[in-house]
Design a protein around this motif. Structure first.
Motif, short mmCIF file in Angstrom:
data_model
loop_
_atom_site.label_atom_id
_atom_site.label_comp_id
_atom_site.label_asym_id
_atom_site.label_seq_id
_atom_site.Cartn_x
_atom_site.Cartn_y
_atom_site.Cartn_z
N GLN A 1 5.46 18.32 -7.77
CA GLN A 1 5.07 17.93 -6.42
C GLN A 1 3.74 18.60 -6.04
O GLN A 1 3.42 19.69 -6.50
N GLN A 2 2.98 17.89 -5.23
CA GLN A 2 1.70 18.38 -4.74
C GLN A 2 1.79 18.66 -3.24
O GLN A 2 2.71 18.19 -2.56
N ALA A 3 0.83 19.39 -2.74
CA ALA A 3 0.86 19.78 -1.33
C ALA A 3 0.84 18.58 -0.39
O ALA A 3 1.40 18.62 0.71
N ASP A 4 0.21 17.47 -0.81
CA ASP A 4 0.11 16.29 0.06
C ASP A 4 1.34 15.37 -0.04
O ASP A 4 1.35 14.29 0.54
N GLY A 5 2.36 15.78 -0.80
CA GLY A 5 3.58 14.98 -0.91
C GLY A 5 3.62 14.08 -2.12
O GLY A 5 4.65 13.48 -2.42
N SER A 6 2.50 13.96 -2.83
CA SER A 6 2.48 13.15 -4.04
C SER A 6 3.13 13.93 -5.19
O SER A 6 3.42 15.12 -5.08
N LYS B 1 2.71 8.23 -5.19
CA LYS B 1 2.42 8.45 -3.78
C LYS B 1 3.32 7.58 -2.91
O LYS B 1 3.57 6.42 -3.25
#
Length: 450
Positions: free
Chosen positions: A426-431, A449
């Motif tokens: 997971q990435q900080a932007d939710g992706s 995404k």
């Protein structure tokens, strides 16, 4: 199933081994059954000898012109008693067999002592290159607050509400990117296991009869953990013979793992030694009614009534089964390493092993949102325990057929691997970053995404 000959030859060792698993063996009951068996067999042998002697006596009396009526009367009574003794012996052996069917396998000498998962022993762990670890050797927290796989997955197509409406609790529906990720993981696992590790891909039934489950060890002990299948309440839903008569059928069950069908494929079979080892894999749904309750497993995909696995099964010569066990652990580890997911290998203690296992390794993957390791694969050597129940044997170059050794393990649980990908990538932007090894299965996409 335990070896009755081993019980007779070395009962104290069997009692001690079962105690490692926390199982108390009723030696008094076994000795009573053995005493009855021996008594019946001695009487049977004596009667058979007497029958032969009386038959010889009748011939002698008749050849000498003497009265043989008393000897003939005795000879006519012997068959009835022999038949009674045969039925009695069958009953004793059935009682012993039914009892042994409820007892777990004996643990290998290398299995550590312990009552539960707290006593399992970590063997090794693997951290992807470049991933920082804390003082305990666990992956460091993400640079942002980790969200669990439900929060990450729902915008990508993880749908529990629709599944609950369709089927109830502990089911899931996947849409769009989540469905594709799930399919990609299964396909990737199959390609690695068949292409790199020499497993034969199989497509197996999802419904099996009771005899198959008895052979692989799910029955009788775990009947209530299975989903049963019925064919309808009238003769229209039943099988018929060529004369139109209803064929009595066995109970049918949805498989809880394709170990059942893959290992069961050698039931009542004698495999040429030259054909060993047999390596088989299958991707199937698995159905378990004992999906648990309470705690953190209620939320999400960790513990479901229906889930998918890519199962690994090996059927091997007894002399090679423990090397095969180590190999199979490596085959499961390869998937996690290619995906870049941190994991550890744990040797299970006697009190935490499955019913049919002689030795088991669990592979646990790291889940950042839970800040802990969670099982993603369990790999076991059952030695001859399943083969004895299945009557699965191999034929050596010389001598009589002998029982095979069977091994099974996940390579891997697909849903739990998806959980690990969602949380670790997971990435900080939710992706979600798609692991490089999966990108060709995901149409080249590098990110998922919402």
């Amino acid at each position: 199933m335990l070896d009755s000959n081993q019980l007779r030859k070395d009962l104290p060792a069997v009692i001690q081994a079962l105690a490692v698993r926390g199982v108390s063996f009723d030696a008094e009951r076994f000795n009573a059954l053995e005493a009855r068996r021996k008594s019946v067999q001695v009487e049977t042998e004596n009667l058979q000898a007497r029958r032969n002697a009386v038959s010889k006596l009748i011939g002698q009396l008749k050849s000498q012109g003497q009265d043989a009526s008393h000897a003939m009367a005795e000879s006519q009574q012997i068959p009835a008693r022999l038949k009674e003794l045969e039925a009695e012996l069958d009953g004793i052996q059935k009682e012993l067999r039914d009892w042994l069917m409820t007892l777990p396998n004996l643990p290998h000498a290398s299995v550590p002592l312990g009552k539960d998962s707290n006593d399992n022993v970590e063997v090794r762990r693997w951290i992807p290159p470049g991933m920082a670890t804390d003082a305990q050797g666990n992956p460091c927290p993400l640079d942002f607050e980790a969200r669990d796989h439900v929060a990450v997955g729902e915008p990508l197509g993880l749908d529990f509400e629709t599944a609950r409406k369709l089927s109830g609790a502990r089911f899931m529906m996947l849409r769009g990117q989540m469905a594709r990720l799930h399919r990609a993981l299964a396909q990737f696992m199959l390609d690695v296991q068949t292409g790199e590790h020499g497993y034969q891909e199989c497509y197996t039934p999802y419904i099996v009869n009771g005899s198959t489950l008895l052979g692989t060890g799910q029955l009788p002990k775990f009947k209530d953990d299975m989903f049963w299948v019925t064919k309808g309440g009238n003769e229209a839903g039943q099988d018929h013979d060529e004369h139109g008569n209803v064929i009595p059928g066995e109970d049918l069950y949805l498989i809880s793992t394709s170990e059942i069908t893959l290992a069961g494929s050698v039931r009542d079979t004698i495999v040429p030694a030259t054909d060993l080892p047999l390596r088989m894999t299958a991707h199937t749904p698995c159905f378990r009614s004992e999906a648990g309750s309470g705690g953190r497993d209620v939320r999400g995909m960790i513990r479901q009534h229906q889930f998918d696995k890519v199962e690994l099964v090996q059927i091997v010569h007894p002399d090679t089964s423990y090397q095969a066990l180590e190999d199979m652990v490596g085959h499961a580890e390869a998937i996690l390493q290619k995906l870049g997911l941190p994991y550890r290998v744990v040797l299970l203690c006697g009190g935490d092993m499955g019913f049919g296992a002689a030795k088991t390794y669990d592979i646990e993957v790291w889940l950042p949102a839970q800040n802990t390791w969670r099982e993603i694969s369990s790999i076991s050597n059952c030695e001859a325990f399943q083969a004895r129940r299945l009557q699965a044997r191999y034929r050596p170059e010389k001598g009589k057929p002998e029982f095979l050794h069977t091994l099974n393990g996940s390579g891997l649980a697909v849903g739990r691997t998806a959980v690990a990908v969602l949380e670790n990538c997971q990435q900080a932007d939710g992706s979600v970053r798609v692991p490089e090894a999966l990108r060709s299965y995901m149409g080249g996409f590098e990110l998922l995404k919402g």
